[in-house]
Design a protein around this motif. Structure first.
Motif, mmCIF file in Angstrom:
data_model
loop_
_atom_site.group_PDB
_atom_site.id
_atom_site.type_symbol
_atom_site.label_atom_id
_atom_site.label_comp_id
_atom_site.label_asym_id
_atom_site.label_seq_id
_atom_site.Cartn_x
_atom_site.Cartn_y
_atom_site.Cartn_z
ATOM 1 N N LYS A 230 -1.788 3.276 6.124
ATOM 2 C CA LYS A 230 -2.767 3.945 5.267
ATOM 3 C C LYS A 230 -2.676 5.462 5.302
ATOM 4 N N LEU A 231 -1.828 6.028 6.150
ATOM 5 C CA LEU A 231 -1.756 7.479 6.298
ATOM 6 C C LEU A 231 -0.310 7.940 6.181
ATOM 7 N N THR B 225 0.832 -1.204 0.000
ATOM 8 C CA THR B 225 0.000 0.000 0.000
ATOM 9 C C THR B 225 0.865 1.252 0.000
ATOM 10 N N ALA B 226 0.518 2.198 -0.843
ATOM 11 C CA ALA B 226 1.160 3.519 -0.975
ATOM 12 C C ALA B 226 2.450 3.504 -1.775
ATOM 13 N N THR B 227 2.947 2.322 -2.186
ATOM 14 C CA THR B 227 4.221 2.286 -2.890
ATOM 15 C C THR B 227 4.109 2.630 -4.375
ATOM 16 N N GLY B 228 2.907 2.937 -4.845
ATOM 17 C CA GLY B 228 2.762 3.475 -6.194
ATOM 18 C C GLY B 228 2.708 4.988 -6.189
ATOM 19 N N GLY B 229 2.722 5.574 -4.981
ATOM 20 C CA GLY B 229 2.597 7.018 -4.867
ATOM 21 C C GLY B 229 1.188 7.471 -5.230
ATOM 22 N N VAL B 230 1.039 8.771 -5.406
ATOM 23 C CA VAL B 230 -0.213 9.340 -5.890
ATOM 24 C C VAL B 230 0.064 9.968 -7.251
ATOM 25 N N SER B 231 -0.947 10.586 -7.849
ATOM 26 C CA SER B 231 -0.753 11.230 -9.152
ATOM 27 C C SER B 231 -0.376 12.687 -8.944
ATOM 28 N N GLN B 232 0.805 13.083 -9.430
ATOM 29 C CA GLN B 232 1.215 14.471 -9.251
ATOM 30 C C GLN B 232 0.567 15.360 -10.309
ATOM 31 N N LEU B 233 0.797 16.656 -10.229
ATOM 32 C CA LEU B 233 0.054 17.626 -11.026
ATOM 33 C C LEU B 233 0.163 17.418 -12.534
ATOM 34 N N GLU B 234 1.210 16.728 -12.975
ATOM 35 C CA GLU B 234 1.382 16.481 -14.407
ATOM 36 C C GLU B 234 1.037 15.054 -14.801
ATOM 37 N N GLY B 235 0.493 14.279 -13.848
ATOM 38 C CA GLY B 235 -0.006 12.947 -14.159
ATOM 39 C C GLY B 235 0.892 11.792 -13.798
ATOM 40 N N ALA B 236 2.162 12.041 -13.495
ATOM 41 C CA ALA B 236 3.092 10.959 -13.173
ATOM 42 C C ALA B 236 2.885 10.466 -11.751
ATOM 43 N N GLY B 237 3.299 9.232 -11.482
ATOM 44 C CA GLY B 237 3.251 8.711 -10.131
ATOM 45 C C GLY B 237 4.321 9.370 -9.274
ATOM 46 N N GLY B 238 3.927 9.787 -8.075
ATOM 47 C CA GLY B 238 4.887 10.429 -7.185
ATOM 48 C C GLY B 238 4.192 11.146 -6.063
ATOM 49 N N ALA C 93 -1.671 12.183 2.797
ATOM 50 C CA ALA C 93 -2.309 11.256 1.863
ATOM 51 C C ALA C 93 -2.900 10.075 2.630
ATOM 52 N N TYR C 94 -4.149 9.748 2.313
ATOM 53 C CA TYR C 94 -4.862 8.662 2.978
ATOM 54 C C TYR C 94 -5.200 7.593 1.957
ATOM 55 N N PHE C 95 -4.870 6.336 2.283
ATOM 56 C CA PHE C 95 -5.106 5.196 1.410
ATOM 57 C C PHE C 95 -6.057 4.226 2.113
ATOM 58 N N PRO C 96 -7.376 4.465 2.068
ATOM 59 C CA PRO C 96 -8.304 3.567 2.762
ATOM 60 C C PRO C 96 -8.256 2.143 2.219
ATOM 61 N N THR C 97 -8.048 2.011 0.907
ATOM 62 C CA THR C 97 -7.806 0.720 0.269
ATOM 63 C C THR C 97 -6.759 0.959 -0.824
ATOM 64 N N LYS C 98 -6.322 -0.104 -1.459
ATOM 65 C CA LYS C 98 -5.395 0.055 -2.576
ATOM 66 C C LYS C 98 -6.079 0.660 -3.799
ATOM 67 N N ASN C 99 -7.408 0.662 -3.811
ATOM 68 C CA ASN C 99 -8.139 1.183 -4.963
ATOM 69 C C ASN C 99 -8.392 2.680 -4.902
ATOM 70 N N VAL C 100 -8.201 3.275 -3.726
ATOM 71 C CA VAL C 100 -8.547 4.681 -3.550
ATOM 72 C C VAL C 100 -7.480 5.386 -2.717
#
Length: 287
Positions: free
Chosen positions: A221-222, A23-36, A249-256
């Motif tokens: 998750k946090l 969980t969380a090791t894909g990062g989130v989507s940054q302002l230009e769309g890349a993972g980070g 950043a909150y990761f309630p599940t791997k899907n969200v």
């Protein structure tokens, strides 16, 4: 399932997402769309697909400051925890005269390739995970300023309305300390990420810009942290400043995942010479 990259995956093994990464090791989507992170790409590959699979996500992000709003939405795909492909659209609008009718849109296509290291598996090594990437950006013109005769970023002094950012990122995850550190060097000519074009009347050459993130995992998750991003200063009409943010950043599940941040974006054009500060909110769904 493998958590990270290894031998090349077969076509059959890539048939379904396996959600094999932590969980969380894909990062989130940054302002230009890349993972980070929120404002800078990391060496991590988006999604939760392991080296035997793939993962993808969709995101929507909005940043609102005193005078402007930036909306970003897009899709990204991570393949075999090795390659990342992303597409994003940005829309930048103004709310204060004389730019209260301002409307600028930009399209971004990104690609990232993991070169070496593994942020999860290599806990006994100092070697970080390293990736290279590129972002092709095309500015779609300026709306809302027709009365002033301004319809293109070149009329503000930009050299081009399209360009490519190149970057190398290094990400190190210390699981025992619940700490992630990232450093990115970006070669760019983009003004305000490309929203105000590329190159300008002051400078028209690629410059190395440093970007950094530090994140602490309070729980699985946090995650909270800080980010910094250097910016070029190419335009006389834009006293561009570096970006900063503090995020959670909150990761309630791997899907969200849901990311909230308070960002400082500096001055944006001499027409509203006020340091822009405001809230950042991003929602990402995928696998």
């Amino acid at each position: 399932m493998a958590l990270c990259s290894g031998a090349p995956a077969s076509a059959e093994s890539l048939s379904l997402p396996d959600m094999g990464k932590l969980t969380a090791t894909g990062g989130v989507s940054q302002l230009e769309g890349a993972g980070g992170g929120g404002i800078t790409p990391w060496a991590l590959i988006t999604g939760y697909g392991s080296s035997d699979s793939y993962g993808g996500n969709a995101h929507y992000t909005q940043v609102s400051t005193q005078d402007y709003t930036l909306k970003t939405y897009g899709l990204s795909l991570g393949i075999a925890d090795r390659v990342e492909i992303s597409v994003a659209k940005q829309e930048f609008t103004g709310s204060k005269a004389p730019l209260n009718q301002l409307d600028i849109k930009q399209d971004i296509i990104g690609i990232k390739l993991k070169l070496s290291g593994d942020a999860v598996i290599d806990q006994d090594k100092l070697m970080p995970q390293i990736a290279i990437g590129a972002m092709y950006k095309r500015n779609n013109g300026i709306g809302g300023l027709g009365a002033l005769g301004v319809t293109n970023v070149k009329q503000l002094g930009a050299t081009d309305d399209h360009g490519i950012d190149y970057y190398v990122a290094a990400t190190k995850l210390f699981l025992d300390q619940s700490l992630l550190l990232n450093g990115t060097v970006r070669m760019t000519k983009a003004n305000q990420m490309g929203i105000l074009g590329f190159g300008g009347d002051k400078h028209d050459n690629y410059k190395p810009m440093f970007e950094a993130s530090a994140a602490y995992m309070f729980t699985r998750k946090l995650v909270g942290g800080v980010e910094y991003r250097m910016k070029p200063r190419n335009l006389s009409v834009d006293n561009e400043k570096d970006y900063y943010d503090v995020f959670l950043a909150y990761f309630p599940t791997k899907n969200v995942s849901v990311t909230a941040a308070y960002a400082t974006l500096g001055d944006i054009t001499i027409f509203n010479p006020t340091t822009q500060r405001g809230w950042y909110l991003s929602v990402q769904i995928g696998n």
